[in-house]
Design an enzyme around this catalytic site. Structure first.
Site, short mmCIF file in Angstrom:
data_model
loop_
_atom_site.label_atom_id
_atom_site.label_comp_id
_atom_site.label_asym_id
_atom_site.label_seq_id
_atom_site.Cartn_x
_atom_site.Cartn_y
_atom_site.Cartn_z
N GLU A 79 -0.31 -0.14 -10.45
CA GLU A 79 0.90 -0.27 -11.23
C GLU A 79 0.84 -1.66 -11.85
O GLU A 79 0.68 -2.64 -11.12
CB GLU A 79 2.09 -0.16 -10.27
CG GLU A 79 3.35 0.29 -10.95
CD GLU A 79 4.54 0.31 -10.00
OE1 GLU A 79 4.36 0.47 -8.79
OE2 GLU A 79 5.65 0.15 -10.52
N ARG B 175 -4.91 1.05 5.00
CA ARG B 175 -4.89 -0.19 4.22
C ARG B 175 -5.74 -1.25 4.88
O ARG B 175 -5.84 -1.30 6.10
CB ARG B 175 -3.47 -0.74 4.14
CG ARG B 175 -2.55 -0.02 3.23
CD ARG B 175 -1.17 -0.66 3.32
NE ARG B 175 -0.98 -1.63 2.25
CZ ARG B 175 -0.57 -1.29 1.04
NH1 ARG B 175 -0.33 -0.04 0.73
NH2 ARG B 175 -0.39 -2.21 0.12
N LYS C 165 2.49 -7.70 -3.09
CA LYS C 165 2.73 -8.33 -4.40
C LYS C 165 4.04 -9.11 -4.39
O LYS C 165 4.14 -10.19 -4.95
CB LYS C 165 2.83 -7.25 -5.48
CG LYS C 165 1.50 -6.72 -5.94
CD LYS C 165 1.73 -5.73 -7.08
CE LYS C 165 0.73 -4.61 -7.03
NZ LYS C 165 1.22 -3.39 -7.67
P1 ATP Z 1 1.74 -3.86 -3.09
O1 ATP Z 1 2.26 -3.24 -1.83
O2 ATP Z 1 1.07 -5.18 -2.89
O3 ATP Z 1 2.75 -3.90 -4.18
P2 ATP Z 1 0.76 -1.45 -4.12
O4 ATP Z 1 0.09 -0.48 -3.26
O5 ATP Z 1 2.19 -1.13 -4.42
O6 ATP Z 1 0.57 -2.89 -3.57
P3 ATP Z 1 -0.51 -0.55 -6.52
O7 ATP Z 1 -0.65 -1.22 -7.82
O8 ATP Z 1 0.29 0.68 -6.44
O9 ATP Z 1 0.04 -1.65 -5.50
O10 ATP Z 1 -1.94 -0.33 -5.86
C1 ATP Z 1 -3.01 0.28 -6.51
C2 ATP Z 1 -3.89 0.90 -5.48
O11 ATP Z 1 -4.36 -0.07 -4.54
C3 ATP Z 1 -3.16 1.96 -4.68
O12 ATP Z 1 -3.97 3.11 -4.65
C4 ATP Z 1 -2.99 1.34 -3.33
O13 ATP Z 1 -3.00 2.33 -2.34
C5 ATP Z 1 -4.20 0.42 -3.23
N1 ATP Z 1 -3.95 -0.68 -2.30
C6 ATP Z 1 -2.97 -1.59 -2.37
N2 ATP Z 1 -3.01 -2.42 -1.31
C7 ATP Z 1 -4.06 -2.03 -0.55
C8 ATP Z 1 -4.63 -2.49 0.69
N3 ATP Z 1 -4.11 -3.53 1.35
N4 ATP Z 1 -5.72 -1.84 1.17
C9 ATP Z 1 -6.24 -0.81 0.50
N5 ATP Z 1 -5.76 -0.33 -0.65
C10 ATP Z 1 -4.68 -0.92 -1.18
MG MG Z 2 2.14 1.12 -5.03
#
Ligand code: ATP
Ligand code: MG
Length: 611
Positions: free
Chosen positions: A62, A297, A307
Site C-alpha cells: 500500500e 511475519r 509503518k
Molecule cells: P505495516 O504493518 O508496517 O503498515 P503492512 O503489512 O500494512 O505493513 P503493506 O504495504 O500492506 O504494509 O505490505 C505489503 C506486503 O508486505 C504485504 O503483503 C505484507 O504482508 C508484507 N509485509 C509487511 N510487513 C511484513 C513483515 N514484517 N514480514 C513479512 N512480510 C511483511
Molecule cells: Mg497492510
C-alpha cells in the site's frame, strides 16, 4: 528473463511455500492457463496465448509509507520464488484506499524494490500495476454479485452493523435489509456510485452467512461511500471497494497463481475463495483461480517494523528522517551501508514459516559480513586519535621530514586488487585505547617503562605499527587534568615490515595507525565517522507494556573525528570498506564529499549484538 537477480548460488533450504509451488507445478495446475498480455477478465485472458510465466506472484504494497525490512522479506520471497520457478512477480500498488496514499511513496517503493535487485519486466511487459486501475472491473463484479443474489445494500448504521455482527461466542443477526429485491439493490448501488447518498449512508455487503463461525464471512462489506480524491482516479469515484474485496480480484485479474501474504489474512482466506468462486462461476474470471497462502511475519530483534511507529520516530524527531541510518526502513539500511545481497541473504536464510518469527538482528549483520569480507577494500582508520611521537626519527633517518613509504594489500586474499600506499613519519595517530599508562594484565599494546614497588624496572612495551616498524614506548605527556596528550616511543631499527630480518624483534601486539603528516605526503585525511548503536535497547521494542518510545537508546549515534588512510581520499559516495580492526564502513550517500569525507559504520567485525 524474469524477476532477476541471479539466484544466490547455494542450494536453498526447502520450505512450505516452495513445496506448495512444486506440487502445483507437478500436478500441472496452470498448464492450460492463458494470459492476455495485461491484467483482465476471463474473456481477455481467454483471447491471449498460453501464459509464458510458469507461476505468477506479486508484491502488493500500500503506497502509504516507506518500505521496511519486513517488506524486504515479502519482496524477496515473492520475487525470489518467481525467479526460481520460471515465473514472474508483479509489483502492484494496492491503492484502493483514497485517503492515505501518495505518489512520493509510490516512487520510493519502486526505487527500493529495484535497489534490492528485482525487476518486474518479463516477456517484454512491465508488470507494474495499480489496483485502482481495476475499479471498473470491481464495480462490474459487484453488480454481478447483486444480480446473482450474492450482495445487498445495507442501510443499517455502523453501530447497528457492529452490534448485529455478533462475536466469537454469539452468532450474528440478519440485517433487516438483507432480503431486499435484486433490482432495488442494483438501483441503490448505482445511486451510491452516482453520488446520490451521503458518506456512510449505506454500504454494499456480500450475502453469505451471518451465523458463520468465521466472522469474516458474516456478510462482509464490499463497498462504502467516501467522497475523497484518489491519487490515480481523482474524483471519478465516490464509492471505494474494501481491501478484502479488492485484493482477491486484483490477484485474479493479474493471473496470480500464488498469492503469498502474512498470517493475519488467514481468516480472510474463506472469503477470498468464496468471492473468486462466485465471479468465476459467473464467467467473469478465468480459472484456475489464484490461491492465497499465508506465512509468518518477520520481526527483527531491536527493530520496529510498523509503518505507523516508524512514522512517529520521524515526525517526533527521534531520528533524522526516513533514511536515517538507524532506521529499519530499506532507505535507512541502504544509507547505513547494507548491501542488497546481504538483505536478500537474510531473507533467504530465514526461510518461511507458518508462525510469526523473531529473528536475531545479528543474522543481518552476519549476512553483511559474508557479503563484504571477500570484496571490501581494506583501509586503516583511527577513530579515537591520540598522537604518537617517534623521538629518534630524525636521528635514524637524517631528517624530521623523512617519510618512509609503506604498502599494504588492498585485500589480503585478493592480490589482483593491488596495494595501498601510505607513509610513516615522526608523528602518527594511534587509537587512544592502544596506550595504557598502567596496563591491565595481558595488555600487549603500548605502555611506558615503570618501576615496580621492589625497585625493579619493567621496560616500555614494543609493538608493531602494522605494515610499518616496531616501536618501543618510552613515556607519555599529560595535560593539567592528567589526560594523556601524547605518547612517546622510539623506532626499533631494521624492523620494517617486508624487509629482511624485520621479524627478528618479536612483539605480541600490532596496532593500526595513520601518519599525522599531510595526506599529499602519504599521511592522513580527516573525516567524520558516524558510529551507530541499536536504536532501541529492548529486544522487542514494541512488545510488552507501555510505549515503544521508552525503549529508545539515547546513545544510538556518536560522531567521531577520525583520521583515515590517504587511499580513502578518492572514495566515492556509497562505497564500502573494511577499516582494519574496526569493521565495515560506507561513505554516506548524502553527506559525503571528497573534500569533507563522511563515513557510516555499517557493522563491527564481530558480533556485537550477541550478549
Ligand atoms: P505495516 O504493518 O508496517 O503498515 P503492512 O503489512 O500494512 O505493513 P503493506 O504495504 O500492506 O504494509 O505490505 C505489503 C506486503 O508486505 C504485504 O503483503 C505484507 O504482508 C508484507 N509485509 C509487511 N510487513 C511484513 C513483515 N514484517 N514480514 C513479512 N512480510 C511483511
Ligand atoms: Mg497492510
Amino acid at each position: 528473463m524474469s524477476s532477476s537477480p541471479p539466484a544466490d548460488s547455494a542450494a536453498k533450504p526447502s520450505h512450505f511455500l516452495r513445496q506448495a509451488i512444486e506440487r502445483d507445478l507437478a500436478a500441472g495446475v496452470y498448464a492450460q492457463r492463458r494470459f492476455g498480455g495485461s491484467p483482465g477478465d476471463a474473456a481477455h485472458h481467454a483471447a491471449g496465448a498460453s501464459d509464458p510465466a510458469r507461476i505468477r506472484t506479486r508484491f502488493p504494497p500500500e503506497p502509504n509509507g516507506y518500505l521496511h525490512v519486513g517488506h524486504a522479506k515479502s519482496i524477496c520471497l515473492n520475487f525470489g520464488l518467481a525467479a526460481e520457478f520460471g515465473g514472474v512477480c508483479h509489483l502492484r500498488f494496492d491503492d484502493t484506499n483514497p485517503e492515505k496514499e501518495e505518489q512520493e511513496f509510490v516512487d520510493a517503493i519502486v526505487e527500493m524494490v529495484h535497489w534490492l535487485g528485482w525487476s518486474w519486466d518479463a516477456h517484454g511487459i512491465s508488470h507494474l500495476y495499480y489496483a485502482s486501475d481495476y475499479f471498473d472491473f470491481m464495480y462490474r463484479a459487484a453488480e454481478h454479485l447483486i444480480g446473482a443474489g450474492l450482495a445487498y445494500v445495507d442501510q443499517q448504521s455502523a453501530e447497528q452493523m457492529r452490534a448485529n455482527r455478533g462475536d466469537f461466542a454469539t452468532p450474528g443477526t440478519d440485517s433487516p435489509y438483507r432480503e431486499r429485491p435484486r433490482d432495488e439493490n442494483l438501483r441503490l448501488f448505482r445511486e451510491m456510485r452516482d453520488g446520490r447518498h451521503a458518506d456512510g449512508a449505506m454500504v454494499l455487503r456480500a450475502k453469505i452467512d451471518m451465523r458463520s463461525p468465521n466472522i469474516n464471512l458474516r456478510d462482509p462489506t464490499l463497498y462504502r461511500i467516501k467522497r475523497a480524491t484518489h491519487h490515480n482516479t481523482g474524483d471519478r469515484w465516490c464509492i471505494y471497494p474494501m481491501y478484502t474485496y479488492a485484493h482477491p480480484i486484483e490477484d485474479a485479474l493479474e493471473n496470480i497463481t500464488h498469492s503469498i501474504c502474512t498470517l493475519e489474512f488467514e481468516d480472510q482466506r474463506p472469503f477470498y475463495d468464496w468471492l473468486l468462486e462466485a465471479l468465476a462461476a459467473g464467467g467473469l474470471l478465468q480459472r484456475p483461480l489464484p490461491r492465497q497462502i499465508e506465512f509468518g511475519r518477520l520481526n527483527l530483534t531491536y527493530v520496529i517494523t510498523s509503518k505507523r511507529k516508524l512514522k512517529a520516530l520521524v515526525d517526533e524527531g527521534h531520528v533524522r528522517g526516513w533514511d536515517d541510518p538507524r532506521m529499519p526502513t530499506l532507505a535507512g539500511l541502504r544509507r547505513r551501508g547494507y548491501t542488497p545481497a546481504s538483505i536478500r541473504k537474510m531473507a533467504e536464510d530465514t526461510g518461511a514459516s507458518k508462525t510469526n518469527i523473531w529473528v536475531d538482528y545479528s543474522v543481518l549483520e552476519i549476512a553483511l559480513r559474508e557479503d563484504l569480507e571477500p570484496q571490501a577494500p581494506r583501509a586503516m582508520a583511527v577513530l579515537e586519535p591520540l598522537k604518537l611521537e617517534l623521538t629518534n626519527w630524525a636521528e635514524l633517518f637524517g631528517s624530521a621530514t623523512h617519510r618512509e613509504p609503506c604498502a599494504a594489500p588492498a585485500h589480503p586474499q585478493r592480490p589482483e586488487l593491488g596495494q595501498r600506499r601510505f607513509t610513516l613519519g615522526p608523528e602518527v595517530w594511534i587509537e587512544r585505547d592502544d596506550f595504557a599508562e598502567a596496563p591491565p594484565k595481558g595488555f600487549h599494546r603500548l605502555f611506558p617503562p615503570r618501576t615496580l614497588p621492589d625497585g625493579s624496572v619493567v621496560a616500555g612495551n614494543k609493538v608493531r605499527l602494522k605494515y610499518g616498524m616496531v616501536v618501543e614506548c618510552t613515556g607519555c605527556e599529560k595535560d593539567a587534568q592528567g589526560a594523556v596528550t601524547r605518547v612517546l616511543a622510539r623506532v626499533v631499527p631494521d624492523t620494517k615490515s617486508g624487509t629482511p630480518g624485520a621479524d627478528a624483534v618479536k612483539v605480541k601486539g600490532t596496532i593500526t595507525w595513520v601518519g599525522a603528516h599531510a595526506a599529499h605526503e602519504g599521511g592522513a585525511i580527516a573525516a567524520e565517522v558516524r558510529l551507530f548503536d541499536r536504536l532501541f535497547i529492548a529486544p522487542q521494542p514494541d512488545g510488552g507494556e507501555g510505549d515503544f518510545r521508552r525503549n529508545l537508546n539515547p546513545h544510538s549515534l556518536s560522531v567521531a573525528r577520525a583520521w583515515l588512510e590517504p587511499s580513502l581520499h578518492e572514495a566515492a559516495a556509497d562505497q564500502r570498506f573494511q577499516f582494519e580492526r574496526h569493521g565495515y564502513f560506507v561513505t554516506d550517500r548524502i553527506d559525503h564529499a571528497c573534500a569533507a569525507p563522511v563515513f557510516n559504520r555499517i557493522a563491527g567485525l564481530k558480533d556485537s549484538w550477541a550478549k
